[in-house]
Design a protein around this motif. Structure first.
Motif, short mmCIF file in Angstrom:
data_model
loop_
_atom_site.label_atom_id
_atom_site.label_comp_id
_atom_site.label_asym_id
_atom_site.label_seq_id
_atom_site.Cartn_x
_atom_site.Cartn_y
_atom_site.Cartn_z
N ARG A 34 0.86 -1.19 -0.06
CA ARG A 34 -0.06 -0.06 0.16
C ARG A 34 0.81 1.39 0.02
NH1 ARG A 34 -3.36 -3.11 3.37
NH2 ARG A 34 -2.25 -2.47 5.06
N LEU A 35 1.97 1.20 0.62
CA LEU A 35 2.68 2.59 0.89
C LEU A 35 3.78 2.55 -0.19
CD1 LEU A 35 2.78 2.78 4.81
CD2 LEU A 35 1.17 3.78 3.13
N SER A 36 4.33 1.46 -0.70
CA SER A 36 5.35 1.67 -1.70
C SER A 36 6.70 1.86 -0.71
CB SER A 36 5.13 2.50 -2.87
OG SER A 36 4.04 2.15 -3.36
N ILE A 37 6.77 1.08 0.64
CA ILE A 37 7.88 1.22 1.10
C ILE A 37 8.51 -0.27 1.35
CG2 ILE A 37 9.07 1.91 3.30
CD1 ILE A 37 6.57 3.72 3.50
N SER A 38 9.77 -0.32 1.32
CA SER A 38 10.40 -1.85 1.46
C SER A 38 10.07 -2.58 2.54
CB SER A 38 11.65 -1.90 1.10
OG SER A 38 12.50 -1.27 2.21
N GLU A 39 9.77 -3.85 2.60
CA GLU A 39 9.46 -4.38 3.77
C GLU A 39 10.62 -4.34 4.89
OE1 GLU A 39 7.51 -8.25 4.02
OE2 GLU A 39 7.74 -8.23 1.91
N SER A 40 11.72 -4.42 4.24
CA SER A 40 12.98 -4.39 5.15
C SER A 40 13.19 -2.87 5.96
CB SER A 40 14.46 -4.56 4.49
OG SER A 40 14.69 -3.50 3.43
N TYR A 41 12.72 -1.87 5.26
CA TYR A 41 12.47 -0.54 6.01
C TYR A 41 11.51 -0.50 6.98
CZ TYR A 41 13.62 4.42 6.64
OH TYR A 41 13.84 5.74 7.05
N LEU A 42 10.46 -1.15 6.71
CA LEU A 42 9.16 -1.23 7.63
C LEU A 42 9.69 -1.96 8.82
CD1 LEU A 42 6.42 -1.63 5.04
CD2 LEU A 42 6.86 0.45 6.31
N GLU A 43 10.47 -3.04 8.70
CA GLU A 43 10.77 -3.77 9.80
C GLU A 43 11.81 -3.08 10.84
OE1 GLU A 43 12.91 -7.19 8.12
OE2 GLU A 43 11.28 -8.12 7.38
N GLN A 44 12.61 -2.18 10.28
CA GLN A 44 13.18 -1.28 11.05
C GLN A 44 12.51 -0.31 11.62
OE1 GLN A 44 16.52 0.53 8.81
NE2 GLN A 44 16.50 -0.99 7.48
N LEU A 45 11.60 0.30 11.14
CA LEU A 45 10.58 1.13 11.71
C LEU A 45 9.62 0.52 12.82
CD1 LEU A 45 9.32 3.33 8.76
CD2 LEU A 45 11.34 3.81 10.12
N THR A 46 9.47 -0.59 12.70
CA THR A 46 8.23 -1.18 13.54
C THR A 46 9.23 -1.65 14.93
OG1 THR A 46 8.34 -3.38 12.12
CG2 THR A 46 6.53 -1.95 11.86
N ALA A 47 10.44 -2.02 14.68
CA ALA A 47 11.28 -2.36 15.63
C ALA A 47 11.40 -1.23 16.75
CB ALA A 47 12.55 -2.67 15.17
N LYS A 48 11.57 -0.07 16.07
CA LYS A 48 11.39 1.19 17.06
C LYS A 48 10.36 1.42 17.66
CE LYS A 48 15.55 3.83 15.29
NZ LYS A 48 15.97 5.04 15.18
N LEU A 49 9.31 1.28 16.92
CA LEU A 49 8.04 1.57 17.45
C LEU A 49 7.51 0.50 18.44
CD1 LEU A 49 6.24 2.49 14.01
CD2 LEU A 49 6.72 4.06 15.96
N LYS A 50 7.80 -0.65 18.24
CA LYS A 50 7.62 -1.57 19.34
C LYS A 50 8.46 -1.43 20.36
CE LYS A 50 7.86 -6.70 19.50
NZ LYS A 50 8.15 -8.10 18.80
N LYS A 51 9.56 -1.03 20.46
CA LYS A 51 10.47 -0.60 21.55
C LYS A 51 9.87 0.45 22.51
CE LYS A 51 15.04 1.26 22.64
NZ LYS A 51 16.40 1.49 22.27
N HIS A 52 9.16 1.43 21.81
CA HIS A 52 8.50 2.46 22.46
C HIS A 52 7.44 2.30 22.89
CE1 HIS A 52 11.92 4.45 21.14
NE2 HIS A 52 11.96 5.40 21.82
N LYS A 53 6.73 1.15 22.48
CA LYS A 53 5.53 0.48 22.92
C LYS A 53 4.15 1.14 22.16
CE LYS A 53 6.97 -0.93 27.70
NZ LYS A 53 8.19 -1.75 27.32
N LEU A 54 4.51 1.39 20.93
CA LEU A 54 3.46 2.00 20.07
C LEU A 54 2.76 0.86 19.17
CD1 LEU A 54 5.37 5.40 19.19
CD2 LEU A 54 3.50 5.04 20.72
#
Length: 151
Positions: A34-54
């Protein structure tokens, strides 16, 4: 101040999760499509968001990501700070950094410009903290447009 792709894409990611994970977790593959962003970059972002409990990750065949709390309880500021760090325009006005002007720019305690940078920091923080994720999810759903790609 200019946000990096971490902040810009991360906000789009969180809106997508807010919109599409209401019934079941949303996969990075579907978000990537949907967003045309690579899965590997999304994995990096979700790791940070998960760490911050979002966000929370769910494993398994129907796994993916969901918001860790109600969208109304997540501010744009929460998201941006999780991904970008301090939103302060200078090192000496950062919330979590050393706020000593001598260290960051070599000016002593009589720095007359510091008040400008503090007002900018406070203004930015006030704006991003006043907008919650639910507002953006609602706007996306009400307008029924491809809003996420435009951010």
């Amino acid at each position: 101040m200019k946000l990096s792709t971490k902040g810009r894409y991360g906000l789009r990611l969180m809106i997508d999760i807010g919109v599409y994970s209401k019934k079941q977790p949303v996969s990075l593959k579907s978000i990537s499509s949907r967003l045309s962003i690579s899965e590997s970059y999304l994995e990096q972002l979700t790791a940070k968001l998960k760490k911050h409990k979002l966000v929370i990750s769910k494993r398994g065949a129907k796994g993916g990501y969901i918001l860790a709390k109600d969208a109304k309880d997540i501010s744009v500021g929460d998201i941006l700070r999780a991904l970008e760090g301090s939103l302060a325009p200078t090192d000496c006005t950062g919330e979590n950094e050393m706020s000593d002007c001598m260290v960051s720019c070599g000016v002593d305690r009589n720095c007359v410009t510091k008040s400008v940078w503090e007002k900018m920091r406070d203004g930015i923080n006030n704006v991003v903290d006043s907008i919650n994720l639910l507002e953006l999810v609602d706007e996306y759903e009400q307008n029924d447009i491809d809003y996420i790609k435009e951010i």
